[in-house]
Enzyme design. Structure first.
Site, PDB file in Angstrom:
ATOM      1  N   LYS A 294      44.941   5.617 -18.498  1.00 21.17           N
ATOM      2  CA  LYS A 294      45.465   5.215 -17.190  1.00 21.17           C
ATOM      3  C   LYS A 294      46.520   4.143 -17.427  1.00 21.17           C
ATOM      4  O   LYS A 294      46.501   3.456 -18.459  1.00 21.17           O
ATOM      5  CB  LYS A 294      44.322   4.620 -16.351  1.00 21.17           C
ATOM      6  CG  LYS A 294      44.581   4.630 -14.862  1.00 21.17           C
ATOM      7  CD  LYS A 294      44.178   5.932 -14.207  1.00 21.17           C
ATOM      8  CE  LYS A 294      44.496   5.914 -12.726  1.00 21.17           C
ATOM      9  NZ  LYS A 294      44.099   7.153 -12.062  1.00 21.17           N
TER      10      LYS A 294
ATOM     11  N   GLY B 252      41.395   4.707   4.068  1.00 24.34           N
ATOM     12  CA  GLY B 252      42.612   4.982   3.314  1.00 24.34           C
ATOM     13  C   GLY B 252      43.247   6.282   3.780  1.00 24.34           C
ATOM     14  O   GLY B 252      42.758   7.370   3.476  1.00 24.34           O
TER      15      GLY B 252
ATOM     16  N   GLY C   4      46.058   7.669   2.929  1.00 28.73           N
ATOM     17  CA  GLY C   4      47.169   7.997   2.035  1.00 28.73           C
ATOM     18  C   GLY C   4      47.212   9.485   1.764  1.00 28.73           C
ATOM     19  O   GLY C   4      46.732  10.291   2.568  1.00 28.73           O
TER      20      GLY C   4
ATOM     21  N   VAL D  31      45.622  11.491  -0.392  1.00 30.08           N
ATOM     22  CA  VAL D  31      44.347  12.205  -0.456  1.00 30.08           C
ATOM     23  C   VAL D  31      43.624  12.097   0.889  1.00 30.08           C
ATOM     24  O   VAL D  31      43.132  13.092   1.424  1.00 30.08           O
ATOM     25  CB  VAL D  31      43.442  11.655  -1.583  1.00 30.08           C
ATOM     26  CG1 VAL D  31      42.156  12.466  -1.660  1.00 30.08           C
ATOM     27  CG2 VAL D  31      44.152  11.694  -2.921  1.00 30.08           C
TER      28      VAL D  31
END
Ligand code: NAD
Length: 372
Positions: free
Chosen positions: A93, A193, A195, A197
């Protein structure tokens, strides 16, 4: 000769190296470029199964320590995610310290691409929070070790719809385990969230006639989501005071912690965010004690990884990636059953499965042939 014991002793005062040893990371690269303002960290956790693939996150971390902790935890999660999903990939990552809305420039992304290239393919990047397919295109100008490229240049595009589908599958499997059937109709589901997804997940939930509550720290995201899906917006700071059946964390990690668990009345936690549990073992157990089923994040949010893996394999087809992602339903059922029958947390059951594959393949002692 430098033994591991000596190195451990010599570095015991260094928190980064100590954490690397504890978590088993292979390599961590700190990137600094004054001209573009780039400050990034790339962590390669484990390459037993293949090159370490994991997205790049751009986030305004409060300090470097927070960024380091994030990249070390996220990269280890990618190792588990690839292993449990049956992919020939390791875990890695990257984080870029900065505000994606203000600090992201073409030059910064291209400089970052060169740092990725310097790792010679040991790490392959992709999108994560704060990054887009377009950003991958800039990174690609200096390295081939990038996935999630835009469709017009032969890539697989934004992986988020596939991730959302996998989360939806994991949520339905969890519902089956808890309620005896996997319908989400009439269930109240809080999505934190809105966003890439989160919004795609909301689409599936609304289609299934779930009652969806949504929250985000950005007013514009919240409004856009409410307008598009006709769902109800709630305050991002106090939503654990509300009653809902399923909590779907789709923002950042660490939201399942002492304070939130104390307030939770839901039966299921199933979302896209990585590292949802603030302290893994402690909060996995605390959820069980409250009778809440936790669908392990690295298991159910693997759709995006499955998607970019299909891209690097060549001959990418989104339908095939979606089909493979559907398998998350079966694996989730298997993990939830195993956790119940063997009296262990769902997190432990999932980790055991992933670790077994890494160990079995590692023990083959056959060099990786490049066939993925
Ligand atoms: P995104 O940046 O598109 O969306 C994240 C959203 O969360 C943003 O709208 C942001 O404003 C909001 N947010 C941040 N902090 C919040 C808070 N405290 N409360 C409420 N909202 C908050 O990111 P994404 O691609 O949708 O990813 C969401 C999560 O899923 C991340 O944790 C990411 O690592 C994980 N994930 C994403 C993918 C993928 O394919 N994109 C794959 C696997 C895991």
């Amino acid at each position: 000769m430098i033994t591991e014991e000596i190195v451990k002793t010599e570095t015991s005062n260094n928190p980064v190296l100590r954490t690397m040893f504890e978590m088993g990371h292979e390599e961590v690269l700190f990137c600094n470029d004054k001209a573009t303002g780039l400050k990034a960290i790339i962590a390669v956790h484990n390459t037993t199964l293949g090159p370490a693939l994991g997205g790049t996150r751009m986030w305004p971390y409060k300090n470097e320590a927070e960024a380091i902790e994030d990249v070390l935890r996220l990269s280890r999660g990618m190792t588990y995610k690839a292993a449990i999903s049956g992919l020939n990939l390791g875990g890695g990552k990257a984080v870029i310290i900065g505000d994606a809305r203000k600090d992201k420039t073409e030059a910064l992304l291209r400089r970052f691409g060169k740092f990725v290239d310097d790792l010679g393919g040991k790490y392959i990047t992709a999108e994560d929070v704060g990054m887009t397919s377009k950003d991958m295109e800039y990174i690609h100008m200096h390295t081939n070790h990038v996935s999630g490229l835009p469709e017009h240049i032969g890539g697989s595009g934004n992986p988020s719809p596939v991730t959302a589908y996998g989360v939806y599958m994991g949520m339905k499997a969890s519902a089956k385990h808890v309620y005896g059937h996997d319908s989400l109709e009439g269930k109240t589901i809080l999505v934190q969230g809105c966003g890439s997804v989160g919004q795609n997940l909301i689409g599936y939930l609304v289609k299934e006639n779930a009652k969806v509550l949504v929250t985000d720290i950005y007013e514009d995201k919240l409004k856009e989501t409410v307008d598009q899906f006709g769902v109800e917006a709630v305050d991002p700071h106090n939503f654990f005071d509300l009653n809902f059946d399923i909590y779907a964390p789709c923002a950042l990690g660490g939201t399942v912690n002492d304070a939130s668990i104390a307030k939770m009345t839901c039966k299921i936690v199933a979302g896209a965010a990585n590292n949802q549990l603030k302290i893994e073992d402690v909060h996995a157990k605390a959820l069980i004690e409250k009778g809440i089923v936790y669908a392990p994040d690295f298991l159910i949010n693997a759709g995006g990884l499955i998607n970019v893996y299909s891209e690097i394999m060549g001959n990418y087809k989104r339908e095939v990636a979606m089909q493979k992602t559907e398998h998350i339903y079966d694996v989730t059922i298997e993990i939830l059953k195993k956790s119940a029958s063997e009296n262990m947390t769902t997190l432990q059951a999932a980790k055991n499965l992933a670790e077994k594959r890494i160990s079995d393949i590692g023990n083959l002692n056959i060099p990786f042939s490049g066939r993925r």
